[in-house]
Design a protein around this motif. Structure first.
Motif, PDB file in Angstrom:
ATOM      1  N   ARG A   1      14.964  -6.714 111.193  1.00 34.37           N
ATOM      2  CA  ARG A   1      15.954  -6.627 112.273  1.00 34.37           C
ATOM      3  C   ARG A   1      16.366  -8.023 112.750  1.00 34.37           C
ATOM      4  N   ALA A   2      15.380  -8.891 112.979  1.00 34.14           N
ATOM      5  CA  ALA A   2      15.658 -10.214 113.540  1.00 34.14           C
ATOM      6  C   ALA A   2      16.361 -11.146 112.561  1.00 34.14           C
ATOM      7  N   PHE A   3      15.957 -11.138 111.300  1.00 34.42           N
ATOM      8  CA  PHE A   3      16.446 -12.136 110.351  1.00 34.42           C
ATOM      9  C   PHE A   3      17.589 -11.658 109.454  1.00 34.42           C
ATOM     10  N   TYR A   4      17.816 -10.347 109.403  1.00 30.86           N
ATOM     11  CA  TYR A   4      18.847  -9.831 108.485  1.00 30.86           C
ATOM     12  C   TYR A   4      19.842  -8.903 109.181  1.00 30.86           C
ATOM     13  N   TRP A   5      19.354  -7.877 109.867  1.00 30.59           N
ATOM     14  CA  TRP A   5      20.232  -6.882 110.495  1.00 30.59           C
ATOM     15  C   TRP A   5      21.119  -7.527 111.570  1.00 30.59           C
ATOM     16  N   ARG A   6      20.501  -8.225 112.503  1.00 31.32           N
ATOM     17  CA  ARG A   6      21.287  -8.840 113.581  1.00 31.32           C
ATOM     18  C   ARG A   6      22.190  -9.958 113.076  1.00 31.32           C
ATOM     19  N   PRO A   7      21.700 -10.892 112.251  1.00 26.31           N
ATOM     20  CA  PRO A   7      22.600 -11.945 111.767  1.00 26.31           C
ATOM     21  C   PRO A   7      23.795 -11.413 110.977  1.00 26.31           C
ATOM     22  N   LEU A   8      23.630 -10.257 110.325  1.00 28.80           N
ATOM     23  CA  LEU A   8      24.746  -9.649 109.591  1.00 28.80           C
ATOM     24  C   LEU A   8      25.583  -8.731 110.483  1.00 28.80           C
ATOM     25  N   ASN A   9      25.258  -8.694 111.769  1.00 29.38           N
ATOM     26  CA  ASN A   9      25.967  -7.875 112.745  1.00 29.38           C
ATOM     27  C   ASN A   9      25.945  -6.399 112.363  1.00 29.38           C
ATOM     28  N   GLY A  10      24.821  -5.961 111.799  1.00 33.00           N
ATOM     29  CA  GLY A  10      24.658  -4.567 111.412  1.00 33.00           C
ATOM     30  C   GLY A  10      24.964  -3.572 112.511  1.00 33.00           C
ATOM     31  N   PRO A  11      24.590  -3.866 113.777  1.00 29.53           N
ATOM     32  CA  PRO A  11      24.882  -2.909 114.832  1.00 29.53           C
ATOM     33  C   PRO A  11      26.375  -2.620 115.018  1.00 29.53           C
ATOM     34  N   LEU A  12      27.237  -3.556 114.623  1.00 28.42           N
ATOM     35  CA  LEU A  12      28.676  -3.379 114.827  1.00 28.42           C
ATOM     36  C   LEU A  12      29.433  -2.992 113.562  1.00 28.42           C
ATOM     37  N   LEU A  13      28.740  -2.934 112.432  1.00 32.63           N
ATOM     38  CA  LEU A  13      29.395  -2.503 111.196  1.00 32.63           C
ATOM     39  C   LEU A  13      29.420  -0.982 111.140  1.00 32.63           C
ATOM     40  N   PRO A  14      30.469  -0.401 110.562  1.00 33.42           N
ATOM     41  CA  PRO A  14      30.520   1.056 110.461  1.00 33.42           C
ATOM     42  C   PRO A  14      29.478   1.591 109.477  1.00 33.42           C
ATOM     43  N   SER A  15      29.156   2.856 109.681  1.00 34.56           N
ATOM     44  CA  SER A  15      28.176   3.521 108.818  1.00 34.56           C
ATOM     45  C   SER A  15      28.574   3.403 107.354  1.00 34.56           C
ATOM     46  N   GLY A  16      27.612   3.043 106.541  1.00 35.71           N
ATOM     47  CA  GLY A  16      27.825   2.872 105.105  1.00 35.71           C
ATOM     48  C   GLY A  16      28.003   1.415 104.757  1.00 35.71           C
ATOM     49  N   LEU A  17      28.933   0.765 105.438  1.00 35.55           N
ATOM     50  CA  LEU A  17      29.112  -0.678 105.213  1.00 35.55           C
ATOM     51  C   LEU A  17      27.896  -1.426 105.754  1.00 35.55           C
ATOM     52  N   ASP A  18      27.304  -0.895 106.829  1.00 36.59           N
ATOM     53  CA  ASP A  18      26.092  -1.520 107.363  1.00 36.59           C
ATOM     54  C   ASP A  18      24.980  -1.526 106.321  1.00 36.59           C
ATOM     55  N   LEU A  19      24.820  -0.429 105.596  1.00 39.59           N
ATOM     56  CA  LEU A  19      23.748  -0.327 104.603  1.00 39.59           C
ATOM     57  C   LEU A  19      23.966  -1.290 103.435  1.00 39.59           C
ATOM     58  N   ILE A  20      25.155  -1.267 102.852  1.00 41.86           N
ATOM     59  CA  ILE A  20      25.385  -2.080 101.653  1.00 41.86           C
ATOM     60  C   ILE A  20      25.377  -3.575 101.983  1.00 41.86           C
ATOM     61  N   THR A  21      25.748  -3.913 103.215  1.00 37.67           N
ATOM     62  CA  THR A  21      25.714  -5.312 103.653  1.00 37.67           C
ATOM     63  C   THR A  21      24.284  -5.753 103.929  1.00 37.67           C
TER      64      THR A  21
END
Length: 196
Positions: free
Chosen positions: A79-99
């Protein structure tokens, strides 16, 4: 979408496996390259350098520490090093996963820049307001599945160009296939995605 993180991270964790001690893998060395620094291994894909960053100065990474990484520690680091820096919380479903999964496997900046290249925005490696606006425009136009598919194709090309492709290529491409199918399932609004 932040609510997707637990299931996405579970899929990533399963693909990364547990403790790894391959001496030719730079992620298992504290210097980030094979034979650079101390050989301590990695766990759930958490590299020796990521663990050093997580622990902070004055706490050296050891084999014992790497072998003791729990699923909860994996989730916190992911979460800290990958999800948040890639802005996963704001990406739409599906694009969040592949990113996220590509960023976890190939690097945050690489994943961000590849996505930005597909969107035709500046490739600065920061998924910020301009990138998110371009994503929103694609989503509004109903082009999110096509973007996910194009992203998967770009990832395949990236892996095929790596020197390790003859050895690891089948696994890398299978992982891209998982990202594509699971990402499209999330984009369709499915609540369960294939984990295997």
């Amino acid at each position: 979408m932040d609510a997707n993180f637990p299931i996405i991270a579970k899929g990533t964790q399963l693909r990364e496996g547990g403790y790894s001690a391959a001496r030719d893998d730079g992620g298992n060395w504290t210097g980030g390259k094979a034979c650079d620094g101390r050989f301590v291994g990695s766990c759930f894909g958490i590299s020796a350098t990521a663990m050093a960053h997580w622990l902070g100065p004055g706490r050296p990474v050891t084999v014992k520490i790497m072998k003791s990484v729990t699923p909860d520690v994996f989730l916190a680091i992911a979460r800290a090093f990958y999800w948040r820096p890639l802005n996963g919380p704001l990406l739409p479903s599906g694009l969040d996963l592949i990113t996220f999964d590509f960023g976890f496997n190939a690097g945050v900046a690489r994943a961000a820049k590849m996505l930005q290249g597909l969107l035709g925005v500046a490739q600065d490696g920061d998924i910020g307001p301009l990138t998110l606006a371009a994503v929103a425009a694609r989503e509004k136009a109903g082009a999110l599945p096509a973007l996910i598919d194009a992203f998967a194709n770009g990832q395949r090309a990236y892996y095929r160009a790596l020197s390790g492709f003859p050895t690891y290529g089948d696994g890398w491409l299978a992982r891209v296939d998982w990202r594509l199918h699971a990402g499209l399932a999330l984009a369709r609004g499915e609540t369960k995605i294939p984990l295997a």
